[in-house]
Design an enzyme around this catalytic site. Structure first.
Site, PDB file in Angstrom:
ATOM      1  N   TRP A  74      -5.977   6.351  -6.027  1.00 60.08           N
ATOM      2  CA  TRP A  74      -7.267   6.282  -6.710  1.00 60.08           C
ATOM      3  C   TRP A  74      -8.108   7.524  -6.448  1.00 60.08           C
ATOM      4  O   TRP A  74      -9.084   7.784  -7.144  1.00 60.08           O
ATOM      5  CB  TRP A  74      -8.041   5.030  -6.287  1.00 60.08           C
ATOM      6  CG  TRP A  74      -8.594   5.060  -4.872  1.00 60.08           C
ATOM      7  CD1 TRP A  74      -7.923   5.293  -3.728  1.00 60.08           C
ATOM      8  CD2 TRP A  74      -9.955   4.820  -4.490  1.00 60.08           C
ATOM      9  NE1 TRP A  74      -8.762   5.205  -2.644  1.00 60.08           N
ATOM     10  CE2 TRP A  74     -10.011   4.913  -3.078  1.00 60.08           C
ATOM     11  CE3 TRP A  74     -11.116   4.513  -5.194  1.00 60.08           C
ATOM     12  CZ2 TRP A  74     -11.193   4.731  -2.350  1.00 60.08           C
ATOM     13  CZ3 TRP A  74     -12.295   4.328  -4.471  1.00 60.08           C
ATOM     14  CH2 TRP A  74     -12.333   4.435  -3.071  1.00 60.08           C
ATOM     15  N   ASP A  75      -7.707   8.312  -5.441  1.00 57.28           N
ATOM     16  CA  ASP A  75      -8.409   9.544  -5.112  1.00 57.28           C
ATOM     17  C   ASP A  75      -8.630  10.409  -6.348  1.00 57.28           C
ATOM     18  O   ASP A  75      -9.673  11.052  -6.494  1.00 57.28           O
ATOM     19  CB  ASP A  75      -7.587  10.371  -4.111  1.00 57.28           C
ATOM     20  CG  ASP A  75      -7.165   9.592  -2.875  1.00 57.28           C
ATOM     21  OD1 ASP A  75      -7.209   8.353  -2.909  1.00 57.28           O
ATOM     22  OD2 ASP A  75      -6.767  10.226  -1.892  1.00 57.28           O
TER      23      ASP A  75
ATOM     24  N   GLU B 204      -9.656  -0.388   4.095  1.00 57.23           N
ATOM     25  CA  GLU B 204      -8.317  -0.952   4.316  1.00 57.23           C
ATOM     26  C   GLU B 204      -8.141  -1.571   5.695  1.00 57.23           C
ATOM     27  O   GLU B 204      -7.053  -2.055   6.015  1.00 57.23           O
ATOM     28  CB  GLU B 204      -7.264   0.130   4.072  1.00 57.23           C
ATOM     29  CG  GLU B 204      -7.218   0.563   2.613  1.00 57.23           C
ATOM     30  CD  GLU B 204      -6.319   1.755   2.372  1.00 57.23           C
ATOM     31  OE1 GLU B 204      -5.774   1.868   1.251  1.00 57.23           O
ATOM     32  OE2 GLU B 204      -6.174   2.589   3.288  1.00 57.23           O
TER      33      GLU B 204
ATOM     34  N   LYS C 291     -12.913   0.954   8.038  1.00 56.31           N
ATOM     35  CA  LYS C 291     -12.325   2.281   7.864  1.00 56.31           C
ATOM     36  C   LYS C 291     -13.268   3.150   7.041  1.00 56.31           C
ATOM     37  O   LYS C 291     -13.490   4.318   7.324  1.00 56.31           O
ATOM     38  CB  LYS C 291     -10.968   2.148   7.164  1.00 56.31           C
ATOM     39  CG  LYS C 291     -10.171   3.427   7.058  1.00 56.31           C
ATOM     40  CD  LYS C 291      -8.812   3.160   6.413  1.00 56.31           C
ATOM     41  CE  LYS C 291      -7.957   4.421   6.362  1.00 56.31           C
ATOM     42  NZ  LYS C 291      -6.650   4.148   5.716  1.00 56.31           N
ATOM     43  N   GLN C 292     -13.818   2.562   5.997  1.00 60.14           N
ATOM     44  CA  GLN C 292     -14.888   3.151   5.201  1.00 60.14           C
ATOM     45  C   GLN C 292     -15.684   1.993   4.633  1.00 60.14           C
ATOM     46  O   GLN C 292     -15.167   0.890   4.478  1.00 60.14           O
ATOM     47  CB  GLN C 292     -14.347   4.053   4.100  1.00 60.14           C
ATOM     48  CG  GLN C 292     -13.487   3.353   3.068  1.00 60.14           C
ATOM     49  CD  GLN C 292     -12.804   4.329   2.132  1.00 60.14           C
ATOM     50  OE1 GLN C 292     -11.725   4.815   2.404  1.00 60.14           O
ATOM     51  NE2 GLN C 292     -13.429   4.613   1.016  1.00 60.14           N
TER      52      GLN C 292
END
Length: 757
Positions: free
Chosen positions: A336-337, A476, A576-577
């Site tokens: 998706w980056d 994640e 994680k984010q």
């Protein structure tokens, strides 16, 4: 334009060989060649990659971007002594990657173990004009006395992907006692590769060829007087034939013809030709800053160099891998980056490239539809990791957990479905920025409809409302939750946009319209609490929190997993984010500035930033909350993901999305650029030590130039332009300067103030 920076190294560090090979890699979007040194070192990983050139070595293996035969390596012998910086004494050294033309230069003086001094210079570049052309020069000058110099180089097909061999030799030949050529095919025969090389050496050198153990080489030797030079110029033509396209072509003759044409030009002419393409790119793309810290301009130039080098503008069936074309990390897969962190740069600088990146998803709709059917859904479920096809390429298992001894199952392909909505988000942004009706009528509406059908089939009904269960958001570290806020809001956005655009184009059938209206009315969208904080998912607020300070200090290392298992991390407030911060970035119109600030403050202590994508987004949201100091701190830390002091931070390839995030942080963060109800909006928040910032944009096909200071915004437009500046609409034609003071004293007008931009 300010002088372009360059990336330099003035010492030899065997511990950072692979990091420097990544950072200083050559690339033109078609090929990427790691900046390995000419001579071999045990732990140095050579690499050459071609966009879209994937292969799967066996049923139990993963499809990966093939590490192609090497053309960089050279065995250099100086008066009988093998040249290596692990022996003798390095008296001086400098390597420089020139961003202005993509050339990598190396200069050194070496004292051999037998007491002889040599000056060695090398140059190399991948052509930005002739995408298959790679040119090298080597010059060796004895400084102590006459010396016999021998250089062996050619085509080395012993390269593997961490031990996996993907290519079979089809033909190895030397033509006209001068041109080396190797033809290779993937083991399934799907792709072919032709490498044709010629080494030109000074008159008087003795040359012979050998072909042994998958190496085709030319050995050249000459005795050179003190102060004279041994010169070698090597031109290679590297051509890939994908999807069987080379089966009916004489690929050998084609490679030789192009090689001979390049040889007729020579190194310097080829470099000048390539440099012209780089100049055009920089003129249309470069972000310039007047900063008290020179590292800031360096980081921006570094990011844009790699954005050019990694992007396959030549082929809509290829996309940008998570490591670009610089290494084997993530098997060369696409995530998706691309849509969220990389496409916006091209959207506002080279919109034709942005369209092509979206067409990659459109071409792969059949595979996405098949995956949806496989899991019992409708529409298109795009693979979490993809290669050239639409097939799911995510490995089923990750590495073994060293605490538990259990191999961790990778759940992303099963539940990290937000990618589907991220693609729809990118489609809408593309159309709003370009007004490209041809794209929307064909590819765009297909993508919007199929992604919307997926979400409408993905829900479950609970007490009369629709919910999304068993999902993974961008965070994640939190798996298999219900009603992840990021996923629910993005799914709602996806369906709402599909319905609106299908209605706009009068292509909305009654059945779709009824289902979409019901979905939008009943999908559960969690709401912020009294403090403005939005829960990441149904159970997040019930989980315990711990002090993450020491893990945040080691962001990116996943150090948390040395102390806790993935299952334990999943049951704590450890991110994680931060999904909600990411959501406020992607859908800012859904939240007030106060809610953005509240969520940023709440989730920051709970976020480790182990994702390379995390800090940049926190920085942009901080800038939108007008916290310039925090915004810059996040942005600067994001620039250090690859450029920082860690000698192994990018051994297996560049963090491609992080380079896009450097541009995003500057333009969408500090300049405050965003799409607001389909219109262009600027709300600058420059760091205190940035005195000026300027950059080009393309909006609705019109080139613009923006220049910002702390007190003013200057805009240059060729035709009439309407935009929102500091929350107020202005209309521009030509060159105009707007002063901040006027917008906060009620005097902002139609933008008729003339001035030099």
């Amino acid at each position: 334009m300010n002088t372009l920076t360059s990336l330099t190294r003035s010492h030899f560090d065997p511990h950072s060989l692979n990091k420097d090979a990544t950072l200083m890699a050559s690339g033109n979007g078609y090929l990427g060649i790691r900046a390995t040194l000419e001579e071999d070192y045990t732990h140095q990983t050579r690499g050459m990659f071609c966009a879209g050139f994937y292969h799967r070595a066996g049923e139990q293996e993963t499809t990966e971007l093939v590490n192609l035969p090497d053309v960089v390596g050279m065995q250099i012998t100086l008066d009988g002594e093998p040249f290596s910086l692990l022996s003798g004494t390095l008296l001086s050294s400098r390597r420089e990657l020139r961003y202005d033309c993509g050339e990598l230069r190396r200069e050194l003086v070496w004292l051999s173990p037998n007491g002889q001094r040599f000056a060695i210079e090398s140059r190399r570049f991948l052509s930005a004009r002739r995408l298959s052309c790679f040119a090298q020069q080597l010059s060796i000058t004895p400084l102590s006395g006459p010396a016999t110099i021998t250089v062996t180089t050619g085509i080395d097909a012993t390269q593997t992907n961490v031990g996996r061999q993907h290519l079979d030799e089809a033909q190895v030949r030397v033509f006209d006692r001068a041109h080396m050529q190797g033809i290779y095919a993937t083991q399934d025969g799907a792709h072919q590769l032709t490498i044709s090389s010629h080494c030109r050496v000074d008159d008087g050198a003795v040359t012979h060829f050998t072909a042994k153990n998958r190496r085709l080489t030319q050995c050249s030797s000459a005795t050179v007087e003190k102060g004279q030079s041994f010169n070698l110029e090597k031109i290679s033509w590297i051509a890939a034939w994908l999807d069987g396209s080379g089966q009916n072509n004489d690929i050998s003759a084609d490679g030789l013809r192009h090689l001979r044409d390049a040889l007729g030009q020579g190194y310097d002419a080829l470099l000048a030709e390539s440099a012209a393409s780089w100049t055009t790119f920089w003129t249309r793309s470069r972000v310039e800053v007047a900063s008290d810290s020179p590292d800031d301009q360096q980081a921006l130039d570094f990011a844009l160099y790699h954005l050019f080098a990694m992007t396959p503008c030549h082929d809509a069936r290829a996309s940008i891998a998570a490591k670009g074309l610089t290494g084997e990390g993530y098997k060369g897969h696409v995530f998706w980056d691309t849509e969220v962190f990389l496409l916006p740069f091209f959207l506002f600088t080279r919109p034709g490239v942005a369209r092509q990146l979206l067409r990659y998803r459109w071409y792969n709709l059949p595979g996405a539809r098949q995956k949806a059917i496989q899991y019992g859904y409708q529409g298109a479920l795009f693979p979490w990791e993809s290669a050239r096809s639409g097939d799911e390429e995510t490995p089923a298992f990750a590495a073994i957990n060293i605490r538990t001894g259990v191999r961790q199952r990778v759940a992303s392909a099963l539940a990290e479905h937000h990618l589907v909505a991220d693609i729809a988000w990118a489609v809408v942004n593309y159309y709003q920025a370009t007004q490209d009706g041809e794209f929307m009528a064909r590819e765009g509406l297909d993508l919007l409809r199929e992604t919307a059908l997926f979400w409408m089939s993905r829900t479950v009904e609970v007490n009369g409302r629709l919910e999304l269960h068993d999902v993974i958001g961008p965070d994640e570290y939190t798996e298999h939750v219900n009603n992840n806020a990021f996923t629910n809001y993005m799914a709602h956005y996806n369906v709402a946009q599909a319905l609106a655009w299908l209605r706009e184009w009068q292509l909305c059938d009654a059945a779709f319209e009824s289902r979409a209206e019901d979905f939008l009315a009943r999908l559960w969208l969690p709401q912020p609490d009294e403090q403005g904080v939005l829960a990441q998912d149904d159970t997040f607020m019930e989980k315990p929190s711990i002090d993450l300070t020491r893990y945040q200090a080691r962001a990116g290392s996943q150090a948390i997993l040395l102390d806790y298992s993935r299952a334990e991390v999943n049951e704590m407030q450890i991110l994680k984010q931060a999904d909600v911060v990411m959501l406020t970035y992607m859908l800012p119109g859904c939240f007030t500035p106060q809610q953005m600030a509240a969520n940023l403050a709440f989730y920051q202590p709970r976020t480790i930033h182990d994702s390379s994508l995390s800090k940049a987004i926190h920085g942009i949201v901080a800038a939108r909350c007008h916290d310039a100091a925090s915004a810059y701190r996040f942005w600067h830390e994001g620039t250090q993901i690859d450029l920082g002091d860690d000698p192994h931070s990018c051994d297996d390839g560049i963090h491609a999305a992080a380079t896009g995030a450097i541009w995003l942080g500057a333009v969408q963060g500090f300049a405050g650029l965003r799409l607001h109800d389909g219109a262009l909006s600027l709300d600058p928040c420059l760091p205190s030590h940035w005195h000026e910032m300027q950059f080009p944009l393309v909006w609705h096909g019109q080139p613009l130039r923006i220049r910002l200071t702390h007190d003013a915004v200057a805009v240059t437009a060729r035709s009439t332009l309407s935009l929102t500046l500091w929350g107020k609409q202005v209309v521009i034609t030509g060159q105009h300067i707007f002063y901040r003071r006027d917008f906060f004293t009620g005097q902002a007008g139609s933008g008729t103030t003339e001035g030099a931009a």
